[in-house]
Design a protein around this motif. Sequence first.
Motif, PDB file in Angstrom:
ATOM      1  N   LEU A  78      44.241  42.768  41.745  1.00  0.00           N
ATOM      2  CA  LEU A  78      45.372  41.957  42.187  1.00  0.00           C
ATOM      3  C   LEU A  78      46.683  42.517  41.658  1.00  0.00           C
ATOM      4  CD1 LEU A  78      46.380  39.475  43.666  1.00  0.00           C
ATOM      5  CD2 LEU A  78      45.900  38.115  41.616  1.00  0.00           C
ATOM      6  N   GLU A  79      46.696  42.920  40.405  1.00  0.00           N
ATOM      7  CA  GLU A  79      47.900  43.521  39.833  1.00  0.00           C
ATOM      8  C   GLU A  79      48.279  44.805  40.561  1.00  0.00           C
ATOM      9  OE1 GLU A  79      46.941  44.036  35.747  1.00  0.00           O
ATOM     10  OE2 GLU A  79      47.113  41.887  35.263  1.00  0.00           O
ATOM     11  N   LEU A  80      47.267  45.563  40.973  1.00  0.00           N
ATOM     12  CA  LEU A  80      47.503  46.798  41.717  1.00  0.00           C
ATOM     13  C   LEU A  80      48.168  46.481  43.060  1.00  0.00           C
ATOM     14  CD1 LEU A  80      46.779  49.785  41.063  1.00  0.00           C
ATOM     15  CD2 LEU A  80      44.763  49.492  42.503  1.00  0.00           C
ATOM     16  N   CYS A  81      47.637  45.492  43.762  1.00  0.00           N
ATOM     17  CA  CYS A  81      48.198  45.104  45.057  1.00  0.00           C
ATOM     18  C   CYS A  81      49.633  44.614  44.925  1.00  0.00           C
ATOM     19  CB  CYS A  81      47.337  44.020  45.707  1.00  0.00           C
ATOM     20  SG  CYS A  81      45.726  44.586  46.283  1.00  0.00           S
ATOM     21  N   LYS A  82      49.890  43.833  43.880  1.00  0.00           N
ATOM     22  CA  LYS A  82      51.243  43.308  43.682  1.00  0.00           C
ATOM     23  C   LYS A  82      52.220  44.414  43.293  1.00  0.00           C
ATOM     24  CE  LYS A  82      50.193  38.505  42.424  1.00  0.00           C
ATOM     25  NZ  LYS A  82      50.301  37.473  41.358  1.00  0.00           N
ATOM     26  N   GLU A  83      51.772  45.296  42.390  1.00  0.00           N
ATOM     27  CA  GLU A  83      52.650  46.382  41.924  1.00  0.00           C
ATOM     28  C   GLU A  83      53.091  47.278  43.072  1.00  0.00           C
ATOM     29  OE1 GLU A  83      52.500  50.310  38.971  1.00  0.00           O
ATOM     30  OE2 GLU A  83      50.906  48.794  38.866  1.00  0.00           O
TER      31      GLU A  83
END
Length: 249
Positions: free
Chosen positions: A142-147
């Motif tokens: 999720l952090e990857l997608c948001k970043e």
Amino acid sequence: MKIALLSDIHANLPAFEAVLEDLEIQKPDAVYCLGDLVAYNVWPNQVIGLIRKHGIATIAGNHDLKVSKILPSEGDCSKAENSEYAYKLVGNKERDYLLTLPRHLRLEFQLNDQQLHMLLVHGSPRSINEYLLQELPEQYMLELCKEFKADILCFGHSHKPYHRIIHSDENGSDRVHHLVNTGSVGKPKDGDARACYVLITIDQTAGIKIQDAVQVEFLRVEYDVEKAAKAVELSLLPDAFADNLRKAY
């Protein structure tokens, strides 16, 4: 909108030709390749030629960039089995093509006045060599997608296809993220020796918060595995590469 994604062909011409034939049947609106055209087999130049002939937009894979360190073969190679032999088969013009490929491709769609972002990478947005395996923690993905602002994050590299859906809460509203590993055309590692690629269908009448707005279908295509395996065994490549093809590991 129907988009075909393929990756990790790895110089396996029979597998790639079979996928191209299947694409003629599926008739997607666009086709993209997520890298690794070369290594592990003996037809890198033919594969690159077909990619260019068919106008398939392609990004660089880690093996594609490796040709910068291994020059084309001049004369006889060592008779010993050599995993670098596959890179030495790559011609000069083909090397130039591989070394100018982009690292990422980003597509943006407008769904009901909302933007849907699709990011195409080889390994991950952070590193061409990172493996985004299915079992990674949801929070990390999720952090990857948001970043990297990806509603649909597509990648290859591990040769193990999967589709994973995660949700994020943005300003009190749910947003859907799709993680798609394309699998491998030329060197599957999931126990299924058939070539693998993906069809993603985007429903332009839906919104970004609708999970079914993005449909993901994995297609498996029969090809002459034995032809590809024997080509390895008749070359200077390690025979283990042929066993990899037959058993898909």
